[in-house]
Write an enzyme that holds these catalytic residues in place. Structure first.
Site, PDB file in Angstrom:
ATOM      1  N   ARG A  32       0.838  -1.205   0.000  1.00 60.04           N
ATOM      2  CA  ARG A  32       0.000   0.000   0.000  1.00 60.04           C
ATOM      3  C   ARG A  32       0.874   1.257   0.000  1.00 60.04           C
ATOM      4  O   ARG A  32       1.894   1.315   0.700  1.00 60.04           O
ATOM      5  CB  ARG A  32      -0.943  -0.012   1.209  1.00 60.04           C
ATOM      6  CG  ARG A  32      -1.951  -1.141   1.111  1.00 60.04           C
ATOM      7  CD  ARG A  32      -3.042  -1.097   2.147  1.00 60.04           C
ATOM      8  NE  ARG A  32      -3.827  -2.317   2.075  1.00 60.04           N
ATOM      9  CZ  ARG A  32      -4.817  -2.547   1.225  1.00 60.04           C
ATOM     10  NH1 ARG A  32      -5.168  -1.597   0.365  1.00 60.04           N
ATOM     11  NH2 ARG A  32      -5.452  -3.703   1.223  1.00 60.04           N
ATOM     12  N   ASP A  33       0.418   2.243  -0.784  1.00 63.48           N
ATOM     13  CA  ASP A  33       1.139   3.522  -0.843  1.00 63.48           C
ATOM     14  C   ASP A  33       1.073   4.199   0.529  1.00 63.48           C
ATOM     15  O   ASP A  33       0.035   4.217   1.185  1.00 63.48           O
ATOM     16  CB  ASP A  33       0.527   4.429  -1.919  1.00 63.48           C
ATOM     17  CG  ASP A  33       1.438   5.581  -2.282  1.00 63.48           C
ATOM     18  OD1 ASP A  33       1.979   5.574  -3.409  1.00 63.48           O
ATOM     19  OD2 ASP A  33       1.610   6.494  -1.443  1.00 63.48           O
ATOM     20  N   ILE A  34       2.167   4.785   0.962  1.00 67.48           N
ATOM     21  CA  ILE A  34       2.239   5.417   2.281  1.00 67.48           C
ATOM     22  C   ILE A  34       1.375   6.687   2.337  1.00 67.48           C
ATOM     23  O   ILE A  34       0.969   7.109   3.424  1.00 67.48           O
ATOM     24  CB  ILE A  34       3.720   5.728   2.623  1.00 67.48           C
ATOM     25  CG1 ILE A  34       3.915   5.835   4.117  1.00 67.48           C
ATOM     26  CG2 ILE A  34       4.216   6.979   1.901  1.00 67.48           C
ATOM     27  CD1 ILE A  34       5.380   5.810   4.555  1.00 67.48           C
ATOM     28  N   GLU A  99       8.870  10.146  -8.503  1.00 65.60           N
ATOM     29  CA  GLU A  99       9.632  10.455  -7.283  1.00 65.60           C
ATOM     30  C   GLU A  99      10.633   9.362  -6.943  1.00 65.60           C
ATOM     31  O   GLU A  99      11.728   9.644  -6.464  1.00 65.60           O
ATOM     32  CB  GLU A  99       8.678  10.610  -6.086  1.00 65.60           C
ATOM     33  CG  GLU A  99       7.844  11.872  -6.124  1.00 65.60           C
ATOM     34  CD  GLU A  99       6.831  11.897  -4.987  1.00 65.60           C
ATOM     35  OE1 GLU A  99       6.909  11.041  -4.082  1.00 65.60           O
ATOM     36  OE2 GLU A  99       5.966  12.773  -5.031  1.00 65.60           O
ATOM     37  N   VAL A 100      10.202   8.127  -7.100  1.00 69.63           N
ATOM     38  CA  VAL A 100      11.041   7.003  -6.654  1.00 69.63           C
ATOM     39  C   VAL A 100      11.607   6.289  -7.884  1.00 69.63           C
ATOM     40  O   VAL A 100      10.843   5.802  -8.731  1.00 69.63           O
ATOM     41  CB  VAL A 100      10.229   6.019  -5.790  1.00 69.63           C
ATOM     42  CG1 VAL A 100      11.106   4.859  -5.332  1.00 69.63           C
ATOM     43  CG2 VAL A 100       9.605   6.731  -4.592  1.00 69.63           C
ATOM     44  N   HIS A 104       7.517   1.373 -10.708  1.00 69.46           N
ATOM     45  CA  HIS A 104       6.333   0.980  -9.930  1.00 69.46           C
ATOM     46  C   HIS A 104       5.081   1.307 -10.700  1.00 69.46           C
ATOM     47  O   HIS A 104       5.001   2.328 -11.382  1.00 69.46           O
ATOM     48  CB  HIS A 104       6.318   1.648  -8.550  1.00 69.46           C
ATOM     49  CG  HIS A 104       6.560   3.116  -8.566  1.00 69.46           C
ATOM     50  ND1 HIS A 104       7.822   3.654  -8.748  1.00 69.46           N
ATOM     51  CD2 HIS A 104       5.725   4.172  -8.444  1.00 69.46           C
ATOM     52  CE1 HIS A 104       7.740   4.981  -8.725  1.00 69.46           C
ATOM     53  NE2 HIS A 104       6.472   5.318  -8.548  1.00 69.46           N
ATOM     54  N   HIS A 106       1.194   2.134 -10.143  1.00 72.33           N
ATOM     55  CA  HIS A 106       0.169   2.511  -9.168  1.00 72.33           C
ATOM     56  C   HIS A 106      -1.139   1.825  -9.553  1.00 72.33           C
ATOM     57  O   HIS A 106      -1.535   1.865 -10.729  1.00 72.33           O
ATOM     58  CB  HIS A 106      -0.093   4.022  -9.204  1.00 72.33           C
ATOM     59  CG  HIS A 106       1.055   4.884  -8.797  1.00 72.33           C
ATOM     60  ND1 HIS A 106       1.129   5.468  -7.546  1.00 72.33           N
ATOM     61  CD2 HIS A 106       2.157   5.291  -9.462  1.00 72.33           C
ATOM     62  CE1 HIS A 106       2.232   6.210  -7.475  1.00 72.33           C
ATOM     63  NE2 HIS A 106       2.870   6.119  -8.622  1.00 72.33           N
TER      64      HIS A 106
END
Ligand code: 5GP
Length: 122
Positions: A32-34, A99-100, A104, A106
């Site tokens: 899960r996304d923070i 950002e990362v 990934h 989403h």
């Protein structure tokens, strides 16, 4: 762009930082996304070291790509997102505000997500 293994998702893959895991197999990890943007907001990442979708699509093996895509689809099904609908999105580079620097995907769901891009943002 060279892969930097000090990125936050590399640390999650190595178990150095915790995550709220929803799925893991040989090819992918989903958590899960923070900072969730929708009621369901999960990130699916490949186990391999790829900076972005661009890097993954060019450098990953067919087996890795198939494994990753199968895993992402399974995560969406397991989360009950198929019937109501969901959005799968990957940001690459500056214009997309990635950002990362570990590829990934989403998975957004759990509400009406509206149109993909608002006309005012074109
Ligand atoms: P990007 O903008 O790169 O496509 O999205 C990066 C996502 O990673 C953001 O939605 C952000 O909330 C999420 N994120 C950043 N750091 C962490 C973390 O340490 N743990 C988790 N679970 N998500 C993170």
């Amino acid at each position: 762009m060279a892969y930097d293994d000090s990125n936050i998702f590399a640390k999650i893959l190595r178990g150095e930082i915790p995550c709220d895991k929803v799925y893991e197999d040989e090819y992918a990890l989903a958590f899960r996304d923070i900072n969730p943007q929708t009621p369901t907001h999960v990130l699916v990442i490949p186990k391999g070291a790829y900076v972005s979708f661009d890097d993954f699509s060019e450098q990953a093996s067919g087996e890795e790509i198939v494994g990753f895509v199968r895993a992402a689809g399974k995560v969406a099904r397991d989360l009950g997102l198929v019937a109501p609908g969901y959005r799968a999105l990957a940001n690459h580079g500056a214009d997309a505000h990635q950002e990362v620097p570990h590829f990934h995907l989403h998975l957004f769901g759990g509400k009406d997500l509206g149109r993909m891009i608002k006309p005012s943002e074109k």
